[in-house]
Design a protein around this motif. Structure first.
Motif: not given
Length: 256
Positions: A172-177, A225-231, A249-253
Protein backbone atom coordinates in the motif's frame (compact mmCIF):
# COMPACT_ATOMS: atom_id res chain seq x y z
CA UNK A 1 17.23 8.77 -7.88
CA UNK A 2 14.50 6.15 -7.71
CA UNK A 3 17.14 3.51 -6.96
CA UNK A 4 18.11 5.40 -3.80
CA UNK A 5 14.51 6.02 -2.78
CA UNK A 6 13.66 2.33 -2.81
CA UNK A 7 16.95 0.87 -1.60
CA UNK A 8 15.46 0.15 1.83
CA UNK A 9 12.33 -1.34 0.24
CA UNK A 10 14.38 -3.72 -1.94
CA UNK A 11 16.58 -4.75 0.99
CA UNK A 12 13.55 -5.46 3.16
CA UNK A 13 11.84 -7.41 0.42
CA UNK A 14 14.91 -9.62 0.02
CA UNK A 15 14.66 -10.51 3.70
CA UNK A 16 11.03 -11.65 3.51
CA UNK A 17 10.86 -13.12 0.00
CA UNK A 18 12.43 -16.54 0.63
CA UNK A 19 10.18 -19.48 1.42
CA UNK A 20 10.84 -20.93 4.88
CA UNK A 21 10.38 -24.63 5.67
CA UNK A 22 10.71 -25.91 9.22
CA UNK A 23 9.20 -28.74 11.33
CA UNK A 24 6.44 -28.40 13.91
CA UNK A 25 7.89 -28.90 17.40
CA UNK A 26 4.66 -28.81 19.43
CA UNK A 27 0.90 -28.90 18.81
CA UNK A 28 -1.92 -27.45 20.92
CA UNK A 29 -5.07 -28.70 19.17
CA UNK A 30 -7.41 -27.23 21.77
CA UNK A 31 -6.24 -23.68 21.06
CA UNK A 32 -5.34 -24.32 17.40
CA UNK A 33 -1.67 -23.43 17.93
CA UNK A 34 1.67 -24.92 16.86
CA UNK A 35 5.24 -23.86 17.58
CA UNK A 36 8.41 -23.90 15.49
CA UNK A 37 12.10 -23.18 16.10
CA UNK A 38 13.40 -20.37 13.90
CA UNK A 39 16.12 -17.73 14.11
CA UNK A 40 13.92 -14.78 13.16
CA UNK A 41 10.41 -14.28 11.84
CA UNK A 42 7.96 -11.36 11.69
CA UNK A 43 4.57 -11.43 13.37
CA UNK A 44 1.87 -11.80 10.70
CA UNK A 45 3.81 -13.92 8.20
CA UNK A 46 1.45 -16.57 6.87
CA UNK A 47 1.87 -20.04 5.41
CA UNK A 48 0.54 -23.58 5.75
CA UNK A 49 1.27 -26.98 7.29
CA UNK A 50 2.16 -29.97 5.11
CA UNK A 51 1.61 -33.55 6.30
CA UNK A 52 3.48 -36.35 4.55
CA UNK A 53 1.29 -39.35 3.68
CA UNK A 54 3.83 -41.47 1.80
CA UNK A 55 7.24 -41.14 0.16
CA UNK A 56 6.00 -38.96 -2.71
CA UNK A 57 2.59 -37.91 -1.37
CA UNK A 58 1.68 -35.08 1.01
CA UNK A 59 -1.33 -32.97 1.90
CA UNK A 60 -1.84 -29.42 3.19
CA UNK A 61 -3.75 -29.54 6.47
CA UNK A 62 -3.97 -25.97 7.77
CA UNK A 63 -3.20 -22.35 7.04
CA UNK A 64 -1.01 -20.71 9.71
CA UNK A 65 -0.12 -17.19 10.79
CA UNK A 66 2.75 -16.22 13.10
CA UNK A 67 1.18 -14.66 16.22
CA UNK A 68 4.17 -14.57 18.58
CA UNK A 69 7.97 -14.83 18.45
CA UNK A 70 10.34 -15.14 21.41
CA UNK A 71 13.76 -13.96 20.25
CA UNK A 72 15.44 -15.40 23.34
CA UNK A 73 14.24 -18.98 22.81
CA UNK A 74 13.80 -18.55 19.03
CA UNK A 75 10.36 -20.13 19.35
CA UNK A 76 7.53 -18.86 17.14
CA UNK A 77 3.88 -19.56 17.88
CA UNK A 78 1.56 -20.00 14.92
CA UNK A 79 -2.23 -19.92 14.88
CA UNK A 80 -3.87 -22.61 12.73
CA UNK A 81 -6.79 -21.77 10.45
CA UNK A 82 -8.80 -23.71 7.88
CA UNK A 83 -7.00 -24.06 4.56
CA UNK A 84 -9.34 -22.50 1.97
CA UNK A 85 -7.22 -22.01 -1.12
CA UNK A 86 -7.84 -25.38 -2.79
CA UNK A 87 -11.25 -26.12 -1.25
CA UNK A 88 -13.36 -28.48 -3.37
CA UNK A 89 -16.73 -29.28 -1.82
CA UNK A 90 -17.41 -32.04 -4.36
CA UNK A 91 -14.51 -34.13 -3.10
CA UNK A 92 -14.08 -35.85 0.27
CA UNK A 93 -11.63 -34.27 2.69
CA UNK A 94 -9.10 -36.13 4.80
CA UNK A 95 -9.28 -36.49 8.56
CA UNK A 96 -5.62 -36.01 9.42
CA UNK A 97 -4.47 -34.08 12.48
CA UNK A 98 -1.41 -31.87 12.62
CA UNK A 99 1.49 -33.74 14.23
CA UNK A 100 4.93 -32.91 15.55
CA UNK A 101 7.45 -33.00 12.66
CA UNK A 102 4.87 -31.96 10.06
CA UNK A 103 6.36 -29.23 7.87
CA UNK A 104 5.46 -25.56 8.22
CA UNK A 105 5.92 -23.58 5.00
CA UNK A 106 6.04 -19.80 5.55
CA UNK A 107 6.21 -16.82 3.16
CA UNK A 108 4.98 -18.98 0.30
CA UNK A 109 3.90 -16.74 -2.57
CA UNK A 110 5.82 -13.73 -1.31
CA UNK A 111 7.39 -13.34 -4.75
CA UNK A 112 3.91 -12.51 -6.14
CA UNK A 113 2.57 -9.15 -5.05
CA UNK A 114 0.08 -6.43 -5.82
CA UNK A 115 0.47 -2.69 -5.32
CA UNK A 116 -2.36 -0.41 -4.23
CA UNK A 117 -1.27 3.02 -5.48
CA UNK A 118 -3.02 6.39 -5.81
CA UNK A 119 -2.12 6.98 -9.46
CA UNK A 120 -0.33 5.60 -12.50
CA UNK A 121 2.97 7.42 -11.98
CA UNK A 122 3.39 6.19 -8.41
CA UNK A 123 2.40 2.69 -9.51
CA UNK A 124 5.05 2.50 -12.23
CA UNK A 125 7.79 4.11 -10.16
CA UNK A 126 7.35 1.59 -7.38
CA UNK A 127 6.91 -1.51 -9.56
CA UNK A 128 9.90 -0.61 -11.74
CA UNK A 129 12.13 -0.17 -8.69
CA UNK A 130 12.70 -3.92 -8.29
CA UNK A 131 12.50 -7.08 -10.37
CA UNK A 132 12.56 -9.32 -7.28
CA UNK A 133 8.79 -9.68 -7.33
CA UNK A 134 6.20 -10.62 -9.92
CA UNK A 135 3.71 -7.76 -9.84
CA UNK A 136 0.10 -8.77 -10.45
CA UNK A 137 -1.69 -5.86 -12.12
CA UNK A 138 -4.43 -4.19 -10.04
CA UNK A 139 -6.77 -4.56 -13.02
CA UNK A 140 -7.27 -8.14 -11.80
CA UNK A 141 -8.38 -6.96 -8.38
CA UNK A 142 -10.58 -4.20 -9.82
CA UNK A 143 -12.32 -6.79 -12.02
CA UNK A 144 -12.94 -9.04 -9.00
CA UNK A 145 -14.33 -6.08 -7.04
CA UNK A 146 -16.66 -5.23 -9.92
CA UNK A 147 -17.93 -8.82 -9.99
CA UNK A 148 -18.61 -8.64 -6.23
CA UNK A 149 -20.15 -5.16 -6.48
CA UNK A 150 -17.57 -3.59 -4.17
CA UNK A 151 -16.22 -0.24 -5.44
CA UNK A 152 -14.87 0.11 -1.89
CA UNK A 153 -12.53 -2.87 -1.29
CA UNK A 154 -13.05 -4.68 2.01
CA UNK A 155 -10.59 -6.65 4.09
CA UNK A 156 -12.32 -9.84 2.93
CA UNK A 157 -11.86 -8.82 -0.72
CA UNK A 158 -8.10 -8.67 -0.28
CA UNK A 159 -8.06 -12.12 1.34
CA UNK A 160 -10.21 -13.61 -1.44
CA UNK A 161 -7.94 -12.03 -4.03
CA UNK A 162 -4.93 -13.58 -2.32
CA UNK A 163 -6.48 -17.05 -2.48
CA UNK A 164 -7.81 -16.68 -6.02
CA UNK A 165 -4.66 -15.47 -7.79
CA UNK A 166 -2.02 -16.56 -5.25
CA UNK A 167 -0.80 -13.15 -4.14
CA UNK A 168 1.47 -13.36 -1.09
CA UNK A 169 2.09 -9.66 -0.40
CA UNK A 170 0.11 -6.47 -0.85
CA UNK A 171 1.94 -3.14 -0.92
CA UNK A 172 0.00 0.00 0.00
CA UNK A 173 1.39 3.40 -0.97
CA UNK A 174 0.13 5.94 1.58
CA UNK A 175 1.40 9.44 2.28
CA UNK A 176 4.95 8.83 0.97
CA UNK A 177 5.26 5.50 2.77
CA UNK A 178 5.20 1.96 1.38
CA UNK A 179 3.48 -0.60 3.61
CA UNK A 180 4.39 -4.26 3.06
CA UNK A 181 1.41 -6.38 4.13
CA UNK A 182 0.87 -10.14 4.29
CA UNK A 183 -2.08 -10.73 1.96
CA UNK A 184 -3.74 -13.41 4.10
CA UNK A 185 -3.32 -12.00 7.59
CA UNK A 186 -3.35 -8.33 6.48
CA UNK A 187 -0.56 -7.77 9.01
CA UNK A 188 2.07 -5.12 8.26
CA UNK A 189 5.49 -6.72 7.76
CA UNK A 190 7.41 -3.52 7.06
CA UNK A 191 7.01 0.22 6.46
CA UNK A 192 9.50 1.96 4.13
CA UNK A 193 10.04 5.56 3.11
CA UNK A 194 9.01 6.29 -0.48
CA UNK A 195 8.96 10.08 -0.95
CA UNK A 196 7.35 10.34 -4.38
CA UNK A 197 5.37 13.28 -5.71
CA UNK A 198 1.64 12.54 -5.66
CA UNK A 199 -0.20 14.97 -7.93
CA UNK A 200 -3.44 13.04 -8.45
CA UNK A 201 -5.57 10.24 -7.01
CA UNK A 202 -7.63 7.60 -8.80
CA UNK A 203 -10.23 5.91 -6.61
CA UNK A 204 -10.40 3.33 -5.19
CA UNK A 205 -6.80 2.77 -6.47
CA UNK A 206 -4.88 2.97 -9.73
CA UNK A 207 -6.11 0.52 -12.37
CA UNK A 208 -7.11 0.69 -16.02
CA UNK A 209 -10.66 -0.41 -15.16
CA UNK A 210 -12.77 2.68 -15.77
CA UNK A 211 -15.63 1.82 -13.41
CA UNK A 212 -16.18 -0.79 -10.70
CA UNK A 213 -19.80 -1.95 -10.54
CA UNK A 214 -21.58 -1.58 -7.23
CA UNK A 215 -24.12 -3.79 -5.50
CA UNK A 216 -27.49 -2.35 -4.51
CA UNK A 217 -26.71 -2.46 -0.80
CA UNK A 218 -24.31 -3.85 1.77
CA UNK A 219 -20.81 -3.10 3.02
CA UNK A 220 -18.44 -2.12 0.23
CA UNK A 221 -21.24 -1.12 -2.17
CA UNK A 222 -20.68 2.64 -1.82
CA UNK A 223 -18.16 4.59 -3.90
CA UNK A 224 -14.90 5.32 -2.09
CA UNK A 225 -14.58 9.08 -1.59
CA UNK A 226 -11.06 9.25 -0.13
CA UNK A 227 -7.78 7.36 -0.45
CA UNK A 228 -5.31 7.68 2.45
CA UNK A 229 -7.90 7.87 5.27
CA UNK A 230 -9.69 4.72 4.11
CA UNK A 231 -6.59 2.56 3.63
CA UNK A 232 -5.04 3.79 6.87
CA UNK A 233 -8.21 2.67 8.67
CA UNK A 234 -8.24 -0.63 6.78
CA UNK A 235 -4.69 -1.35 7.96
CA UNK A 236 -5.50 -0.24 11.50
CA UNK A 237 -8.34 -2.79 11.57
CA UNK A 238 -5.82 -5.63 11.30
CA UNK A 239 -2.91 -3.86 13.06
CA UNK A 240 -4.48 -2.05 16.05
CA UNK A 241 -1.29 -2.35 18.14
CA UNK A 242 1.22 -1.27 15.50
CA UNK A 243 2.74 1.83 17.11
CA UNK A 244 4.45 3.04 13.94
CA UNK A 245 1.20 2.83 11.98
CA UNK A 246 -0.73 4.65 14.72
CA UNK A 247 1.89 7.41 14.81
CA UNK A 248 1.82 7.85 11.02
CA UNK A 249 -1.98 7.92 11.00
CA UNK A 250 -2.08 10.56 13.73
CA UNK A 251 0.45 12.71 11.85
CA UNK A 252 -1.60 12.34 8.69
CA UNK A 253 -4.76 13.42 10.50
CA UNK A 254 -2.95 16.46 11.92
CA UNK A 255 -2.09 17.56 8.37
CA UNK A 256 -5.68 17.28 7.17
Amino acid sequence: MIKHIFLLFIFTFTLVASVIKTPVISVDNENELVTIKIGKIDIGVSGFIVHKLAKDTSVILKDVVVVDFDKNTEIATLEMRDFEQLRQNSLPSGNWDVKVDDTVVLAFGYTRAMLIAPNEEVYYRVTKATDQVQWLHPDLFATMLSFNGHPTPLKEDFKKMSNTISVGLIFFYLDKKLFTVDAKSMTIINISDAPLVQNSIKLPFYSRVEEIDSAWWGEGSSELDNYEPYYYELLLESNPDNEQLISLYNKFQDKE
